[in-house]
Design an enzyme around this catalytic site. Structure first.
Site, PDB file in Angstrom:
ATOM      1  N   SER A 123      18.684  31.103  49.686  1.00 21.24           N
ATOM      2  CA  SER A 123      19.587  31.710  50.545  1.00 21.24           C
ATOM      3  C   SER A 123      20.178  30.717  51.461  1.00 21.24           C
ATOM      4  CB  SER A 123      18.821  32.799  51.195  1.00 21.24           C
ATOM      5  OG  SER A 123      19.735  33.202  52.366  1.00 21.24           O
ATOM      6  N   TYR A 147      10.974  35.992  56.150  1.00 18.51           N
ATOM      7  CA  TYR A 147      11.808  35.773  54.812  1.00 18.51           C
ATOM      8  C   TYR A 147      12.534  34.581  54.623  1.00 18.51           C
ATOM      9  CZ  TYR A 147      15.954  36.492  51.562  1.00 18.51           C
ATOM     10  OH  TYR A 147      16.817  36.137  50.836  1.00 18.51           O
ATOM     11  N   LYS A 151      11.644  31.599  51.492  1.00 23.30           N
ATOM     12  CA  LYS A 151      12.828  30.626  50.442  1.00 23.30           C
ATOM     13  C   LYS A 151      12.605  29.250  50.655  1.00 23.30           C
ATOM     14  CE  LYS A 151      14.780  34.130  48.900  1.00 23.30           C
ATOM     15  NZ  LYS A 151      14.402  34.659  47.288  1.00 23.30           N
TER      16      LYS A 151
END
Ligand code: NAD
Ligand code: UFG
Length: 336
Positions: A123, A147, A151
């Site tokens: 992302s 989050y 990643k």
């Protein structure tokens, strides 16, 4: 055969359709924690092909292994993961366990079965609070929430695996802001609960589920003061995965690509385009900036074009029109 983890979800379902259209055999693995089986029915409907589906949780090591026993898997496109930034701040252990442990299970099993080709959903969040735009893949990374950390950690884990074993072929795709839906109006985004992202919120206002959109800040240093992002049509993103999986069959090592359009649109650009192409209205009220937001973030996608021959084709009007079509055709999403 290509294993698509998280293939029942928003990006995974569109990518599954495009993979099948490009002649790939696929099997979808998903625990349906953030999706519905109906999306699999729609993939079958759109492609006219039976799609094997395995309801398995990546945390279930033996369950994932059984999938590798059952099918002859050559490469994996790995979408499965939890993705809500706010929830990750409240429940970090849930996010680290699901995203990190789940992926480690997958990677260990892939290694044991000699399947060493993977395309991973990363992302633009890994660029953290960068102030330089457009961002290129070699700019510094940093994260601001659990989050995003999952990643970035997973990117680093896969880089280490590649260093230890040059047989691996790993494509890390850093998505910018995916919106839009399949032009048939049969598959699209069906978020659980109250959405936080701009496009699902515009949809809620357009359909009367919310009275007004909150525009978080109109005092950024952007062309109209509102936040600027790189919105990309989910079907362009799906094409990017087809190009990426092709890449894994021709090159080893780790390759990192931004997937965006390279164009930054503001919140007002999105509202106005949505209203115009769909002949609807999206009332809004301006409020102070949302904590943690940055003014502008958009991609330099030169590397994806040069090395994978991929470039986004669809514009903001297509994104707004296709989003609305799915919404109107499926007022309750995938629910009955
Ligand atoms: P989504 O929630 O629609 O799809 C993810 C799918 O993974 C869901 O169907 C869910 O049920 C499944 N899943 C989650 N945990 C699982 C587990 N432990 N085992 C098996 N299945 C599991 O999300 P999406 O928007 O399609 O995103 C796909 C991927 O792309 C995610 O990894 C996400 O973090 C990443 N990504 C998304 C965006 C975005 O804005 N949508 C942006 C950048 C990156
Ligand atoms: N915005 C509003 N009102 C809303 C929702 C959003 O004004 O109701 C604005 C935001 O302030 C921002 C823009 O719309 O300027 C886009 O916001 P989103 O929440 O849709 O997207 P973000 O770029 O903030 O976040 C997304 C994903 C994250 C990911 C991040 C980086 O949701 O998961 O992109 O790529 F980490």
């Amino acid at each position: 055969m290509i294993l698509v983890t998280g293939g029942a979800g928003y990006i995974g379902s569109h990518t599954s359709v495009e993979l099948i259209k490009n002649g790939y055999d696929i099997v979808i693995l998903d625990n349906l924690c953030n999706s519905k089986y109906e999306s699999i029915n729609r993939i079958i409907e759109l492609t006219g092909k039976e799609v094997p589906f395995e309801k398995v949780d990546l945390l279930d090591y033996d369950g994932v292994k059984a999938v590798f026993d059952k099918y002859d898997i050559d490469a994996v496109i790995h979408f499965a993961g939890l993705k809500a930034v706010g929830e990750s701040v409240e429940k970090p252990m849930l996010y680290y366990n699901n995203n990190i442990t789940g992926t480690l299970n997958l990677l260990r099993i892939m290694n044991d079965y000699g399947c060493k080709k993977i395309v991973f959903s990363s992302s633009a969040t890994v660029y953290g609070i960068t102030k330089v735009v457009p961002v290129t893949e070699d700019m510094p990374t940093g994260t601001t929430n659990p989050y995003g950390s999952t990643k970035l950690m997973l990117e680093n884990i896969m880089r280490d695996i590649s260093v230890s074993d040059s047989d691996w072929s790993i494509v890390l795709l850093r998505y910018f802001n995916p919106i839009g839906a399949h032009e048939s109006g049969r598959i699209g985004e069906d978020p659980n609960g109250i959405p936080n992202n701009l496009m699902p919120r515009i949809c809620n206002v357009a359909t009367g589920k919310m009275e007004k959109l909150t525009v978080w800040g109109d005092d950024y240093d952007t062309h109209d003061g509102t936040g600027v992002r790189d919105y990309i049509h989910v079907l362009d993103l799906a094409d990017g995965h087809v190009a990426a999986v092709r890449k894994t069959f021709s090159t080893n090592g780790v390759m990192t690509y931004n997937l965006g359009t390279g164009i930054g649109y503001s919140v007002y650009d999105l509202i106005k385009t949505f209203e115009r192409v769909n002949d609807t209205s999206v009332p809004y009220v301006v409020c102070p900036r949302r904590a943690g937001d940055i003014g502008a973030l958009y991609a330099d996608c030169t590397r994806a074009e040069e090395e994978m021959g991929w470039k986004a084709k669809r514009g903001l009007e297509d994104m707004c029109r296709d989003t609305y079509r799915f919404l109107i055709n499926n007022p309750n999403g995938y629910s009955e």
